[in-house]
Every structure is written in structure tokens, then in C-alpha cells.
Design an enzyme around this catalytic site. Sequence first.
Site, PDB file in Angstrom:
ATOM      1  CG  ASN A 217      38.041  43.464  29.295  1.00 52.90           C
ATOM      2  OD1 ASN A 217      37.305  43.301  28.333  1.00 52.90           O
ATOM      3  ND2 ASN A 217      39.037  44.337  29.284  1.00 52.90           N
TER       4      ASN A 217
ATOM      5  CG  ASP B 287      41.856  36.205  31.726  1.00 55.89           C
ATOM      6  OD1 ASP B 287      42.828  36.676  32.359  1.00 55.89           O
ATOM      7  OD2 ASP B 287      41.014  36.920  31.155  1.00 55.89           O
TER       8      ASP B 287
ATOM      9  CG  HIS C 160      43.098  42.303  26.156  1.00 55.84           C
ATOM     10  ND1 HIS C 160      42.661  41.845  27.375  1.00 55.84           N
ATOM     11  CD2 HIS C 160      42.239  43.271  25.785  1.00 55.84           C
ATOM     12  CE1 HIS C 160      41.564  42.504  27.718  1.00 55.84           C
ATOM     13  NE2 HIS C 160      41.285  43.391  26.768  1.00 55.84           N
TER      14      HIS C 160
ATOM     15  CG  HIS D 269      46.141  37.935  35.124  1.00 51.75           C
ATOM     16  ND1 HIS D 269      46.801  38.956  34.465  1.00 51.75           N
ATOM     17  CD2 HIS D 269      45.177  37.516  34.266  1.00 51.75           C
ATOM     18  CE1 HIS D 269      46.241  39.161  33.273  1.00 51.75           C
ATOM     19  NE2 HIS D 269      45.247  38.290  33.131  1.00 51.75           N
TER      20      HIS D 269
HETATM   21  O1  DOR Z   1      39.011  40.199  33.199  1.00 49.12           O
HETATM   22  C1  DOR Z   1      40.198  40.442  33.017  1.00 49.12           C
HETATM   23  N1  DOR Z   1      41.052  40.536  34.042  1.00 49.12           N
HETATM   24  N2  DOR Z   1      40.629  40.636  31.774  1.00 49.12           N
HETATM   25  C2  DOR Z   1      41.879  41.059  31.520  1.00 49.12           C
HETATM   26  O2  DOR Z   1      42.208  41.233  30.379  1.00 49.12           O
HETATM   27  C3  DOR Z   1      42.818  41.351  32.625  1.00 49.12           C
HETATM   28  C4  DOR Z   1      42.453  40.607  33.827  1.00 49.12           C
HETATM   29  C5  DOR Z   1      43.131  41.109  35.069  1.00 49.12           C
HETATM   30  O3  DOR Z   1      44.363  41.349  35.039  1.00 49.12           O
HETATM   31  O4  DOR Z   1      42.476  41.223  36.094  1.00 49.12           O
HETATM   32 ZN    ZN Z   2      42.934  39.940  28.610  1.00 51.52          ZN
END
Ligand code: DOR
Ligand code: ZN
Length: 420
Positions: free
Chosen positions: A271, A298, A172, A53
Amino acid sequence: MTAYRIKGVSLLGAEPADLFVRDGMISGAVADAETVDADGLVALPGLVDLHTHLREPGREDAETVETGSRAAAVGGYTAVCAMANTSPVADTAGVVEQVWRLGREAGLVDVQPIGAVTVGLAGKQLAELGAMATSAAGVRIFSDDGHCVADPRLMRRALEYVKAFDGIIAQHAEEPRLTEGAQMHEGEVSTRLGLTGWPAVAEEAIIARDVLLAEHVGSRLHVCHVSTAGSVEVLRHAKARGVRVTAEVTPHHLLLTDELATSYDPVFKVNPPLRTAADVAALRQALIDGVIDIVATDHAPHAVEDKECEWAYARPGMVGLETALPVVLSVLGEQWELIAERMSRTPARIAGLTGHGTDLAVGTPANLTLVDPSARRVVDPAGLTSRSRNTPYAGTTLPGRIVATFLRGEPTVLDGKAVK
Ligand code: DOR
Ligand code: ZN
């Protein structure tokens, strides 16, 4: 372009030898090359992250394409796939091209945008997958990550659509009706703490459904951040049937457990949630077996106000790019072949990133990282390159230090520090 002699480096644990880099490629011996002393260092193909991200556009206070690229290079990566849950969402050719261009401008790693499956990640209507695929960004992977594509009809249509260009839907896996209000893994610890649980079956049910859909359609499915022992069993079964499915596990799900939630420190909120020690053991074995194909970070940077608050209000996610290889080293030990397979070659192949994940042989692109396996370091959030600090490893001692990273023959990291 400077030529380099990487002196006395061990290729994936082999006897030390010199490795030459010239004009962006691994080359034969070069007379006037600049020497990089690699005594005691191991060379790996540059790492490839299928799940990052970068937060741009929209949350540049947490990360940008440039700062995230720099964090990736410092972590030993030469390519990352940028998730679509930005603001605006990367659900059009315009936004994916913007991210792709920002990545090129930063020039620290190759940034391959992932496109959203549905408009605005709302799960109602397919996004313009074809327009993103034919854009300059050349999107091949689509994901609503952060959200599950919960509607089975929409999931089927997405799988059908991307089949035409051998695209992938990265799911997801979270049945939203089973995780309403969930705060952590549903189990003994959540009961003790009185927090609403996120049951393993919410992940497993979606994976089971989606491997059947992928089999029915004959398309490629990728499962993001697999977190439970039961998911491993579903994947094992699907792979034995020949379903075109690949799966990833995160470093944090390979190391940490739901017991950490007892601290109520939101740095451990993620998550899917941290699971039990039995899940961790099953995930490790699946990574070794190949039922889980790759490690993906992630990397989820969050601004201070989104993390340093009450558990229930904190956003889920942890930064991971700079600690991924040390965590995997601590879990697998110095199994360099396996690490190269799970963190470079296979993710590059899944994402179709030619030029990455190749063996460091003469004539191949010089995308590589140099690691000191004997170094140990205590993780210091203030010392991270990422714009965000939400690491779950603060104060933890991890093995391995990334000393240098080269992208197409140019160092992006030297002596453990970003070059630009
Ligand atoms: O922990 C998470 N953070 N799981 C996700 O699926 C999205 C991610 C986020 O964009 O912060
Ligand atoms: Zn995710």
C-alpha cells in the site's frame, strides 16, 4: 578506537584512493591503521532511510529495533526514521523516547523516531506533537503512515502546529472513501482479476489538497511513497509554485508493476499498490529530475501468518532495507552522484540528521558504505538479516553488493555481514 585505511576505494566513482578513518571521522593519513581492502569498491555516504517500519513496540515477532537496525546496516544505511504505526502507537513522548533509546542501545544505525500526527492514528485528534518534539527523541517528522490524515481541518492544524519548530508532516496520501475494500491498483489487471481497485486518483486528490494546504499555511509537507504518474504532475506543479513539499518513491514502485498481482502471491501486496509500467516510467524520470526528492524503503516486515495467506487477508508491505541500493542500481545504473543525493544527502537534510549525508571529506563524521558494483546476487529470503522474509525479489538477480558499512568510524558491517 581502531583507525582504518580503506585502501584503493573509489569515492562516488572517482579514481581509487585511500580513505582514512580515525576517532569516528574521515581523517588524513594514519600510520598504524588497520587496512580494509577496497579494490573495486565504491564509497558512498551512509544511506539514510526516511521511511522504515521497525515494529517495536508490539510486533517484535516481525521485527525489532535491533533486527531492523541490523538489516539497515547490511543494506548500507547509517540512519533510519522509524514509522509510528507500532503498538502502542508512537503518539507520546514516552513511546518515541523508548524507540530512540532502543536504537541507541542497538548501536547499528541512528534510529530517529517519527511521531504520529493523531492519537492512535485514528485521525480524530492531534497527538502531543510538541511533547514529542521536545522529548529526548527530538521528533521533527510526524506521520500517521499506514493511514491517511484524511480530515482536511486536522491536516491544516497539524501543518500549523509543526511550523513553530520547522517540523514536517509526512502524509500517506490515500483518500479512504476512494479505496474502501481495495486490493490492488485499479486498472486493466484488477478488472481482469475481479479484485477491487485502488485508483490513482485516491492518491493524487490528497496530494493536490495537501500541497494547497501546505502553501496556505507555509509549512513543510512530505509525501510518502508516491506511486502514480499523476502524482508526479501534481508535485511538479506545486514545486514550480514554490510550495515547501518533498516527496519519496520506494524501490518497489520503481521496479515492479501490477501485473505481478496475477500470481495472487501476497508478497506483491503493498500500500499504495504496485502500479502500471507507465507509472513506473514516470516515477523513474521524476527521481532523475528531482520532482521526487528521495528514495525511501517503506521497509514493512510482516510475520509469516500475515503474508502467507489468501491475498485478501494478507497485510500490505514488503521488506526493503537490504535490497534498496541494488534495486536503485538496477534502475539508475552507476550514477553515484545521483544515488548519493537521493539516498543519503537529501533524506538526511529533510530529516535534519546532521552528521549524515555529508561528503566524505576530512573532518566529517565517518558514516559511509562500501559497495561492490560488479557483484550480482540472487535474492534469497532465507539469507535476509531482517526478522521477516517478505521480499518481492526472491530469486531475482540484482546488481551490487554492500560490502561494509561504518557508523561514526566503527564498522557495523564487514565482508557483507553484520559485525554484531
Ligand atoms: O504497504 C504498506 N505497509 N503500506 C503502509 O502504508 C504501511 C505499511 C505497514 O506498516 O505494513
Ligand atoms: Zn504508507
